[in-house]
Write a protein that holds these residues in place. Structure first.
Motif, short mmCIF file in Angstrom:
data_model
loop_
_atom_site.label_atom_id
_atom_site.label_comp_id
_atom_site.label_asym_id
_atom_site.label_seq_id
_atom_site.Cartn_x
_atom_site.Cartn_y
_atom_site.Cartn_z
N SER A 73 0.85 -1.18 0.00
CA SER A 73 0.00 0.00 0.00
C SER A 73 0.89 1.23 0.00
N SER A 74 0.27 2.39 0.12
CA SER A 74 1.03 3.64 0.12
C SER A 74 1.41 4.06 1.54
N LYS A 75 1.27 3.15 2.51
CA LYS A 75 1.62 3.48 3.88
C LYS A 75 3.13 3.57 4.03
N PRO A 76 3.63 4.47 4.89
CA PRO A 76 5.08 4.56 5.09
C PRO A 76 5.59 3.37 5.91
N PRO A 77 6.87 3.02 5.76
CA PRO A 77 7.43 1.89 6.51
C PRO A 77 7.35 2.07 8.02
N SER A 78 7.33 3.31 8.49
CA SER A 78 7.26 3.54 9.93
C SER A 78 5.93 3.08 10.52
N SER A 79 4.90 2.94 9.69
CA SER A 79 3.60 2.50 10.19
C SER A 79 3.52 0.98 10.31
N ASP A 80 4.55 0.26 9.88
CA ASP A 80 4.54 -1.20 9.96
C ASP A 80 4.71 -1.71 11.38
N GLY A 81 5.26 -0.90 12.25
CA GLY A 81 5.48 -1.34 13.63
C GLY A 81 6.72 -2.19 13.75
N LEU A 82 6.84 -2.90 14.86
CA LEU A 82 8.04 -3.69 15.12
C LEU A 82 7.92 -5.12 14.63
N ALA A 83 6.76 -5.53 14.22
CA ALA A 83 6.58 -6.91 13.76
C ALA A 83 7.32 -7.13 12.44
N LYS A 84 8.03 -8.24 12.35
CA LYS A 84 8.74 -8.57 11.11
C LYS A 84 7.75 -9.20 10.14
N PRO A 85 7.88 -8.88 8.86
CA PRO A 85 6.95 -9.50 7.90
C PRO A 85 7.21 -10.99 7.77
N ALA A 86 6.19 -11.72 7.42
CA ALA A 86 6.33 -13.17 7.24
C ALA A 86 7.30 -13.46 6.10
N ALA A 87 7.86 -14.65 6.10
CA ALA A 87 8.87 -15.01 5.10
C ALA A 87 8.32 -14.92 3.68
N ARG A 88 7.05 -15.24 3.49
CA ARG A 88 6.50 -15.20 2.14
C ARG A 88 6.29 -13.76 1.67
N GLU A 89 6.22 -12.82 2.61
CA GLU A 89 6.00 -11.43 2.22
C GLU A 89 7.29 -10.69 1.95
N ARG A 90 8.43 -11.22 2.46
CA ARG A 90 9.70 -10.53 2.23
C ARG A 90 10.09 -10.64 0.78
N ARG A 91 10.33 -9.52 0.14
CA ARG A 91 10.69 -9.53 -1.28
C ARG A 91 12.00 -8.81 -1.53
N THR A 92 12.81 -8.64 -0.48
CA THR A 92 14.05 -7.92 -0.66
C THR A 92 15.16 -8.82 -1.18
N ARG A 93 14.98 -10.10 -1.09
CA ARG A 93 16.02 -11.01 -1.56
C ARG A 93 15.74 -11.42 -3.00
N SER A 94 16.81 -11.71 -3.70
CA SER A 94 16.68 -12.14 -5.08
C SER A 94 16.12 -13.56 -5.13
N LEU A 95 15.35 -13.82 -6.14
CA LEU A 95 14.79 -15.16 -6.33
C LEU A 95 15.76 -16.08 -7.07
N ARG A 96 16.87 -15.50 -7.54
CA ARG A 96 17.86 -16.28 -8.27
C ARG A 96 18.65 -17.14 -7.28
N GLY A 97 18.91 -18.38 -7.65
CA GLY A 97 19.64 -19.30 -6.79
C GLY A 97 21.13 -19.03 -6.81
N LYS A 98 21.86 -19.65 -5.87
CA LYS A 98 23.31 -19.46 -5.79
C LYS A 98 24.00 -20.26 -6.89
N SER A 99 25.07 -19.66 -7.46
CA SER A 99 25.79 -20.32 -8.54
C SER A 99 27.01 -21.08 -8.03
N GLY A 100 27.41 -20.83 -6.80
CA GLY A 100 28.59 -21.49 -6.27
C GLY A 100 29.87 -20.70 -6.49
N ARG A 101 29.81 -19.62 -7.24
CA ARG A 101 30.99 -18.79 -7.50
C ARG A 101 31.04 -17.64 -6.50
N LYS A 102 32.25 -17.12 -6.28
CA LYS A 102 32.41 -15.96 -5.43
C LYS A 102 31.91 -14.73 -6.18
#
Length: 193
Positions: A73-102
């Protein structure tokens, strides 16, 4: 509440005509009272159905609003409170898998870098004025070594490249003075032409 009497055929046939008329009139009165009560209960039932429908709509609306956060929604992040979002809602990580390279440049990859030009458009000499340890005065003639740095000055047209030479000067106290290149780097943007 009215008292109900059980009537059988034998009992009704034993009654006289005026008693039967009185009985019918009494039953008609009871029937009218019961019909009024049924109408009142139907009206209350309809009101409760309407109220229930509006409450169900309100609960759905509140549950929808409760599910809103800054990521959907258009709510600011400060209105989310201290609760961490559920794992399915977190979208900050890439969906691409690890390649094994540095991470970074891989072995065998030929890198590219900005090379220094042989003849810069301008050459600027930077000399330190005094020793940082003993505060002795320094002269350009005492320089024994130089470190070259290149600075690209960006202009609309034409772009020029300039070089600078920073000497390494020995001082009487035995300390060797070198200018720090990072503090002297500049970027010039000339938009006036």
């Amino acid at each position: 509440m009215m008292q109900q009497t059980r009537f059988t055929r034998d009992r009704l046939s034993a009654l006289s005509k005026p008693d039967l008329i009185d009985l019918v009139m009494e039953l008609a009165g009871q029937n009218a009272l019961l019909q009024a009560r049924v109408d009142e209960l139907e009206k209350q039932n309809n009101q409760l159905r309407d109220q229930n429908a509006s409450l169900v709509q309100r609960v759905c609306d509140l549950e929808r609003r409760l599910g809103l956060n800054s990521s959907n929604s258009s709510k600011p992040p400060s209105s989310d409170g201290l609760a961490k979002p559920a794992a399915r809602e977190r979208r900050t990580r890439s969906l691409r898998g690890k390649s094994g390279r540095k991470s970074g440049g891989q072995h065998g990859h030929k890198g590219t870098t900005l090379k220094q030009v042989a003849t810069p458009d301008a050459l600027v000499h930077h000399y330190p004025h005094q020793c940082t340890r003993c505060s002795a005065t320094l002269s350009p003639e005492a320089a024994t070594g130089f470190a070259a740095r290149q600075v690209c000055a960006i202009r609309l047209i034409p772009a020029t490249e300039s070089g600078s030479i920073r000497p390494s000067i020995p001082v009487y106290c035995g300390h060797r003075i070198r200018l720090i290149a990072a503090s002297l780097w500049t970027t010039v943007i000339n938009l006036s032409g």
